[in-house]
Write a protein that holds these residues in place. Structure first.
Motif, short mmCIF file in Angstrom:
data_model
loop_
_atom_site.label_atom_id
_atom_site.label_comp_id
_atom_site.label_asym_id
_atom_site.label_seq_id
_atom_site.Cartn_x
_atom_site.Cartn_y
_atom_site.Cartn_z
N LEU A 1 0.73 -1.12 0.14
CA LEU A 1 -0.09 -0.03 -0.12
C LEU A 1 0.99 1.41 0.13
CD1 LEU A 1 -3.05 -0.71 2.32
CD2 LEU A 1 -2.69 -1.30 0.20
N ASN A 2 1.98 1.29 0.57
CA ASN A 2 2.88 2.22 0.92
C ASN A 2 3.86 2.78 -0.68
OD1 ASN A 2 2.47 3.08 3.19
ND2 ASN A 2 4.10 1.85 4.21
N CYS A 3 3.61 1.54 -1.28
CA CYS A 3 4.21 1.71 -2.66
C CYS A 3 3.11 2.51 -3.59
CB CYS A 3 4.89 0.50 -3.33
SG CYS A 3 6.23 -0.09 -2.41
N LEU A 4 2.17 1.65 -3.53
CA LEU A 4 0.88 2.35 -4.38
C LEU A 4 0.69 3.99 -4.05
CD1 LEU A 4 -1.86 -0.32 -3.99
CD2 LEU A 4 -0.13 -0.14 -5.90
N SER A 5 0.76 4.09 -2.89
CA SER A 5 0.30 5.45 -2.31
C SER A 5 1.70 6.46 -2.35
CB SER A 5 -0.36 5.81 -1.07
OG SER A 5 0.21 5.02 0.00
N GLY A 6 2.73 5.94 -2.46
CA GLY A 6 4.00 6.70 -2.80
C GLY A 6 4.75 6.96 -1.55
N PHE A 7 4.56 6.29 -0.66
CA PHE A 7 5.11 6.58 0.77
C PHE A 7 6.57 5.75 0.55
CE2 PHE A 7 1.11 7.81 2.10
CZ PHE A 7 1.50 8.96 2.76
N TYR A 8 6.53 4.71 -0.09
CA TYR A 8 7.86 3.90 -0.32
C TYR A 8 8.10 4.00 -2.05
CZ TYR A 8 7.65 1.59 4.19
OH TYR A 8 7.49 1.28 5.63
N ARG A 9 9.50 3.83 -2.34
CA ARG A 9 9.87 4.10 -3.61
C ARG A 9 10.49 2.39 -3.98
NH1 ARG A 9 11.58 7.99 -7.09
NH2 ARG A 9 10.12 9.22 -5.89
N PRO A 10 10.00 1.34 -4.66
CA PRO A 10 10.30 0.47 -4.94
C PRO A 10 11.53 0.29 -5.62
CG PRO A 10 8.30 0.65 -6.20
CD PRO A 10 8.61 2.02 -5.32
N GLN A 11 12.64 -0.56 -5.53
CA GLN A 11 13.85 -0.55 -6.22
C GLN A 11 13.49 -1.00 -7.76
OE1 GLN A 11 13.82 -1.93 -3.33
NE2 GLN A 11 14.99 -0.41 -2.38
N SER A 12 12.52 -1.64 -7.92
CA SER A 12 12.23 -2.07 -9.33
C SER A 12 10.62 -2.20 -9.50
CB SER A 12 12.57 -3.25 -10.02
OG SER A 12 12.56 -4.28 -9.26
N GLY A 13 9.89 -2.12 -10.72
CA GLY A 13 8.66 -2.53 -10.96
C GLY A 13 8.02 -0.94 -11.14
N ALA A 14 6.70 -0.67 -11.51
CA ALA A 14 6.04 0.27 -11.70
C ALA A 14 4.57 0.16 -11.23
CB ALA A 14 5.98 0.39 -13.36
N VAL A 15 4.49 1.53 -11.03
CA VAL A 15 2.91 1.83 -10.53
C VAL A 15 2.14 2.87 -11.57
CG1 VAL A 15 1.44 2.95 -8.88
CG2 VAL A 15 3.58 1.63 -8.06
N ARG A 16 0.95 2.32 -11.98
CA ARG A 16 0.28 3.21 -12.98
C ARG A 16 -1.15 3.43 -12.36
NH1 ARG A 16 3.51 -0.65 -15.89
NH2 ARG A 16 4.61 0.37 -17.67
N PHE A 17 -1.62 4.49 -12.77
CA PHE A 17 -2.92 5.16 -12.38
C PHE A 17 -3.62 5.56 -13.46
CE2 PHE A 17 -5.30 8.97 -10.84
CZ PHE A 17 -6.24 7.98 -10.12
N LEU A 18 -4.47 5.07 -13.94
CA LEU A 18 -5.29 5.44 -15.18
C LEU A 18 -4.42 5.28 -16.41
CD1 LEU A 18 -7.70 8.15 -13.71
CD2 LEU A 18 -8.27 5.70 -14.12
N GLY A 19 -3.55 4.26 -16.41
CA GLY A 19 -2.58 4.05 -17.62
C GLY A 19 -1.43 4.89 -17.46
N LYS A 20 -1.38 5.85 -16.44
CA LYS A 20 -0.10 6.69 -16.52
C LYS A 20 0.71 6.26 -15.39
CE LYS A 20 1.21 11.46 -15.49
NZ LYS A 20 0.79 12.75 -14.81
N ASP A 21 2.30 6.02 -15.68
CA ASP A 21 3.28 5.65 -14.76
C ASP A 21 3.42 6.65 -13.73
OD1 ASP A 21 5.46 4.79 -13.35
OD2 ASP A 21 6.53 3.99 -15.15
N ILE A 22 3.22 6.54 -12.81
CA ILE A 22 3.39 7.47 -11.41
C ILE A 22 4.50 7.19 -10.48
CG2 ILE A 22 0.84 8.11 -11.72
CD1 ILE A 22 0.14 6.42 -9.10
N SER A 23 5.09 6.04 -11.01
CA SER A 23 6.05 5.50 -9.87
C SER A 23 7.17 6.56 -9.32
CB SER A 23 6.97 4.55 -10.73
OG SER A 23 6.29 3.46 -11.22
N SER A 24 7.42 7.78 -9.88
CA SER A 24 8.22 8.88 -9.36
C SER A 24 7.37 9.81 -8.63
CB SER A 24 9.23 9.40 -10.60
OG SER A 24 8.07 9.91 -11.69
N LEU A 25 6.04 9.77 -8.47
CA LEU A 25 5.28 10.87 -7.94
C LEU A 25 5.45 10.62 -6.34
CD1 LEU A 25 2.21 11.59 -10.25
CD2 LEU A 25 4.46 12.74 -10.13
N PRO A 26 5.63 11.87 -5.89
CA PRO A 26 5.48 11.70 -4.20
C PRO A 26 4.03 11.70 -3.72
CG PRO A 26 5.71 14.11 -4.89
CD PRO A 26 6.05 13.14 -6.28
#
Length: 259
Positions: free
Chosen positions: A51-76
């Motif tokens: 959940l912390n990776c999905l909401s941006g509190f943790y930044r995973p070393q690899s992989g991606a989080v997408r919201f409505l098709g947009k990569d948001i992995s780097s967003l706080p």
């Protein structure tokens, strides 16, 4: 059930490490429109880390989080919240000296378009915006059946009611997806029943999909459309509640005789 299979939030092969400890091992998850998606597993399995990776509190070393098709992995976190990803936590994150209404109003801050200087004079667009948010807050108060407590300081409320106010503030963000981390921890059976009803109403009445981490298996199996099971940082099963409760790996790792 999910409508038209449209993915709102997606985790793709997330790997998260803290030193030598591998918390998430290529974990993938998708949340569809109109669904309640539960994440379950033993303590320490990696559920809250996900959940912390999905909401941006943790930044995973690899992989991606997408919201409505947009990569948001780097967003706080605050930028993900502005996009429409709302979150409640295990602990209560309300302002105890403020009333229920004031706490819920604070959830609209990311939706404000007028600045602090305009607020000083409180006229025109600022006044109209404040009146609009006040009306929306009243709708949330009615939705969560908090009418009798709208002007009560949250610190004077019962635990269950404080959790309800916390949920109201999350709804005030007007999210496209709501993430809830163990919302029923510490609640009585009656409070759990009320919150389960509100979660269903959020999905069905407000059209907001929910990602839910919860240990109460009775609640999970009764309100969820899909369940993802994590053990030692890995997904061991994903499916409907009936599919998951009879999955041999899930029974061995988590449910045991309770299945």
């Amino acid at each position: 059930m999910p409508s038209e299979g449209t993915t709102v939030l997606e985790a793709n092969a997330l790997c998260l490490r803290f030193g030598a400890v591998e918390t998430l091992k290529s974990v993938s998850l998708s949340v569809e429109r109109g669904e309640i998606h539960a994440v379950i597993g033993p303590n320490g399995a990696g559920k809250s880390s996900l959940l912390n990776c999905l909401s941006g509190f943790y930044r995973p070393q690899s992989g991606a989080v997408r919201f409505l098709g947009k990569d948001i992995s780097s967003l706080p976190p605050h930028k993900r919240a502005a996009l429409g990803i709302s979150r409640t936590f295990q602990g209560i994150q309300t302002y105890p000296s403020m009333t229920a209404r004031e706490n819920i109003l604070s959830g609209f801050h990311l939706r404000m378009s007028t600045g602090p200087f305009a607020a000083l004079v409180w006229w025109g667009p600022t006044r109209r915006e404040e009146e609009e948010f006040a009306a929306r807050a009243e709708k949330i108060i009615e939705f969560l059946e908090l009418e009798q407590l709208r002007h009560t300081p949250v610190g004077d409320m019962s635990y269950g009611m404080r959790k309800r106010v916390d949920l109201g503030r999350a709804i005030a963000l007007e999210p496209s997806v709501l993430i809830m981390d163990e919302p029923m921890a510490g609640m009585s059976n009656e409070e759990k029943e009320d919150l389960a009803r509100f979660i269903l109403d959020i999905r069905e009445g407000l059209g907001i999909p929910v990602v839910l981490v919860e240990h109460d298996m009775e609640v999970v199996m009764s309100i969820s459309d899909r369940v993802t099971v994590i053990d030692f940082g890995e997904v061991i099963a994903c499916g409907t509640p009936d599919e998951v409760r009879t999955h041999p790996a899930v029974i061995d790792a988590y449910l045991g005789d309770a299945a």
